[in-house]
Motif scaffolding. Structure first.
Motif, short mmCIF file in Angstrom:
data_model
loop_
_atom_site.label_atom_id
_atom_site.label_comp_id
_atom_site.label_asym_id
_atom_site.label_seq_id
_atom_site.Cartn_x
_atom_site.Cartn_y
_atom_site.Cartn_z
N GLU A 1 37.44 26.63 22.23
CA GLU A 1 36.13 26.72 22.89
C GLU A 1 36.27 26.90 24.40
OE1 GLU A 1 37.16 24.26 20.97
OE2 GLU A 1 35.81 24.07 19.25
N ASP A 2 37.46 26.66 24.94
CA ASP A 2 37.59 26.70 26.39
C ASP A 2 38.97 27.24 26.77
OD1 ASP A 2 37.66 26.31 29.07
OD2 ASP A 2 37.56 24.13 29.02
N ASN B 1 40.31 27.68 29.45
CA ASN B 1 40.98 27.04 30.59
C ASN B 1 41.74 25.78 30.19
OD1 ASN B 1 40.10 28.92 32.52
ND2 ASN B 1 38.07 27.96 32.50
N GLU B 2 41.37 25.25 29.05
CA GLU B 2 42.07 24.04 28.62
C GLU B 2 43.27 24.42 27.75
OE1 GLU B 2 41.42 19.92 26.17
OE2 GLU B 2 39.63 20.90 26.99
N ILE B 3 44.43 23.92 28.16
CA ILE B 3 45.65 24.24 27.42
C ILE B 3 46.04 23.04 26.57
CG2 ILE B 3 48.10 24.82 27.63
CD1 ILE B 3 46.32 27.08 28.54
N ILE B 4 46.30 23.30 25.30
CA ILE B 4 46.75 22.24 24.40
C ILE B 4 48.23 22.46 24.13
CG2 ILE B 4 46.39 21.13 22.16
CD1 ILE B 4 43.59 22.39 22.13
N THR B 5 49.03 21.40 24.21
CA THR B 5 50.45 21.54 23.92
C THR B 5 50.82 20.61 22.76
OG1 THR B 5 51.22 19.75 25.32
CG2 THR B 5 50.86 21.88 26.39
N TYR C 1 43.82 30.50 13.29
CA TYR C 1 45.00 31.33 13.07
C TYR C 1 44.62 32.81 12.99
CZ TYR C 1 49.09 32.92 10.29
OH TYR C 1 50.18 33.56 9.80
N ARG C 2 45.14 33.60 13.91
CA ARG C 2 44.93 35.06 13.91
C ARG C 2 43.45 35.41 13.73
NH1 ARG C 2 49.73 37.86 12.26
NH2 ARG C 2 48.39 39.44 11.41
N ASP C 3 42.64 34.89 14.60
CA ASP C 3 41.20 35.03 14.42
C ASP C 3 40.59 35.55 15.72
OD1 ASP C 3 38.83 34.86 13.14
OD2 ASP C 3 38.95 32.72 12.69
N GLU C 4 39.30 35.87 15.66
CA GLU C 4 38.56 36.25 16.86
C GLU C 4 37.85 35.01 17.39
OE1 GLU C 4 38.82 39.12 18.32
OE2 GLU C 4 40.11 39.82 16.69
N ARG C 5 37.99 34.78 18.68
CA ARG C 5 37.44 33.56 19.29
C ARG C 5 35.94 33.43 19.04
NH1 ARG C 5 39.41 30.46 23.89
NH2 ARG C 5 40.83 32.10 24.50
N ALA C 6 35.20 34.50 19.32
CA ALA C 6 33.74 34.42 19.22
C ALA C 6 33.31 34.13 17.78
CB ALA C 6 33.12 35.73 19.70
N THR D 1 38.89 17.57 15.81
CA THR D 1 38.98 16.83 17.06
C THR D 1 39.21 17.81 18.21
OG1 THR D 1 40.07 15.14 15.75
CG2 THR D 1 40.14 14.87 18.14
N LYS D 2 40.14 18.73 17.99
CA LYS D 2 40.38 19.81 18.95
C LYS D 2 40.78 21.04 18.15
CE LYS D 2 41.78 17.70 23.29
NZ LYS D 2 42.91 17.20 24.06
N ASN D 3 40.47 22.18 18.70
CA ASN D 3 40.83 23.42 18.02
C ASN D 3 41.79 24.23 18.87
OD1 ASN D 3 40.25 24.85 15.60
ND2 ASN D 3 38.15 24.11 15.84
N ILE D 4 42.94 24.53 18.28
CA ILE D 4 43.97 25.28 18.99
C ILE D 4 43.79 26.75 18.65
CG2 ILE D 4 46.46 25.57 19.26
CD1 ILE D 4 46.54 22.56 18.06
N PHE D 5 43.71 27.59 19.64
CA PHE D 5 43.44 29.02 19.40
C PHE D 5 44.77 29.78 19.32
CE2 PHE D 5 41.85 33.23 21.11
CZ PHE D 5 41.27 33.60 19.91
N ASP D 6 45.18 30.07 18.09
CA ASP D 6 46.46 30.74 17.86
C ASP D 6 46.18 32.20 17.50
OD1 ASP D 6 49.16 31.17 17.47
OD2 ASP D 6 49.15 30.41 15.42
N HIS D 7 45.79 32.94 18.51
CA HIS D 7 45.32 34.31 18.27
C HIS D 7 46.42 35.21 17.73
CE1 HIS D 7 44.18 38.45 19.53
NE2 HIS D 7 43.07 38.08 18.94
#
Lengths: 159, 185
Positions: B50-51, B53-57, B101-106, B120-126
């Motif tokens: 969703e953001d 700018n926020e990096i999840i590690t 996983y391999r998805d479009e953000r919007a 809880t949190k969603n990691i964007f693994d484009h």
């Protein structure tokens, strides 16, 4: 006859067009050298697609296979060795991706089973043949009584 | 008599092999063992769905027993699984991290706002790079991670009540007890 040939040509042509339309960026990947290409293709052929399972990375059209295939190509071009690439794959997808299993404790039965069976067969065959020979040798020594009986029977047959 | 017994060796071998092969008939070829069980979650640095700018590690998800759930909008089984994940989220048993996983953000954001967000949190693994490192071969897949960030179990396929009650929940309870014993939250 001419129409038949034309028909077959048309079918073949349509197949090749379909093939061209389905080509993905992976399949148009340009290798740094012909040697790299050969090695990469060989490697990708020897790795199983984790999703489709009965196909190797080249044959399969699944997204996972495409990703992995591209990964293999790029690693080969980056100068990585076969061992390193195979390690990369097995550390993620397990030994399963190898068409040719490694020689280790849990695959001994695969590698050595057939040889063991052959050896057991040979040993049993050997014992069996030897026993037969021994019993033949014993049978050849017949007693005097048996010989007399045999003569009597043979004589009767002559009459 | 002893020699006769030798003749039974092939029969015994055949029976032993038969037992092995018979057992093989009941294995599910779709259920592959994960090569990563017992290993730490692979290192990653990815944007939050969703953001940007926020990096999840991989360090962000340590400290608590958690569930990583690989999902995508293009995946029909994920839609099947979704209501059950919502239920789990309401029960607040453990944090569920989504790996989109391999998805479009919007599209992914729209899907979550429409159907509810169990994560809880969603990691964007484009690019699917994290998926590749995890050994994902389809979606949905779920990874049970202990409080030290070690992958303990991978389940391929949608989570439903049966899978949860029979497989995942007992393991989670055990891992949470371990975490408590070691003094983690």
């Amino acid at each position: 006859m001419k129409t038949l040939v034309g028909f077959i040509t048309a079918i073949l042509l349509s197949f090749s067009l379909v093939g061209a339309a389905m080509a993905t960026p992976v399949d148009t990947y340009e290798f740094k050298s012909v040697d790299n290409q050969k090695r990469a293709l060989e490697l990708a052929h020897s790795l199983r697609c984790p999703q489709c399972q009965n196909q190797n990375l080249i044959d399969s059209n699944s997204p996972v296979a495409q990703d992995l295939r591209l990964e293999v190509y790029q690693m080969v071009d980056a100068g990585k060795g076969d061992e390193e690439i195979i390690e990369f794959m097995t550390s993620r997808y397990g030994e399963f991706v190898l068409y040719k299993p490694r020689m280790e404790a849990k695959t001994y039965i695969l590698w050595l089973g057939p040889i063991a069976l052959l050896l057991v067969g040979l040993v049993i065959g050997f014992i069996f043949v030897r026993q037969q020979r021994i019993s033949n040798a014993v049978d050849q020594e017949i007693s005097a009584e048996e010989q007399a009986e045999l003569d009597r029977l043979l004589k009767r047959d002559d009459k | 008599m002893k020699k006769r017994l030798v003749l039974f060796i092939p029969l015994i071998l055949f029976l032993v092999m038969g037992v092995f092969l018979y057992k093989g008939l009941f294995l599910n070829p779709q259920q592959l063992d994960s090569a990563l069980e017992g290993k730490p979650v692979p290192a990653f640095q990815l944007q939050k769905l969703e953001d940007a700018n926020e990096i999840i590690t991989n360090d962000s998800i340590k400290g608590q027993v958690s569930l990583l759930n690989v999902w995508a909008t293009w995946c029909p089984s994920c839609k099947y699984e979704h209501p059950y994940l919502m239920r789990l989220a309401r029960q607040n048993i453990l944090p569920i991290y989504g790996i989109n996983y391999r998805d479009e953000r919007a599209m992914a954001i729209r899907e979550l706002s429409r159907e509810g967000d169990p994560y809880t949190k969603n990691i964007f693994d484009h690019d699917g790079r994290l998926g590749l490192d995890l050994g994902v071969y389809g979606a949905p897949e779920s990874y049970l991670v202990d409080h030290n960030g070690i992958i303990r179990f991978r389940y391929a396929g949608p989570i439903d009540m049966r899978v949860w009650n029979e497989t995942l929940y007992p393991m989670i309870q055990e891992l949470q007890a371990q975490a408590k014993a070691e003094g983690a939250s």
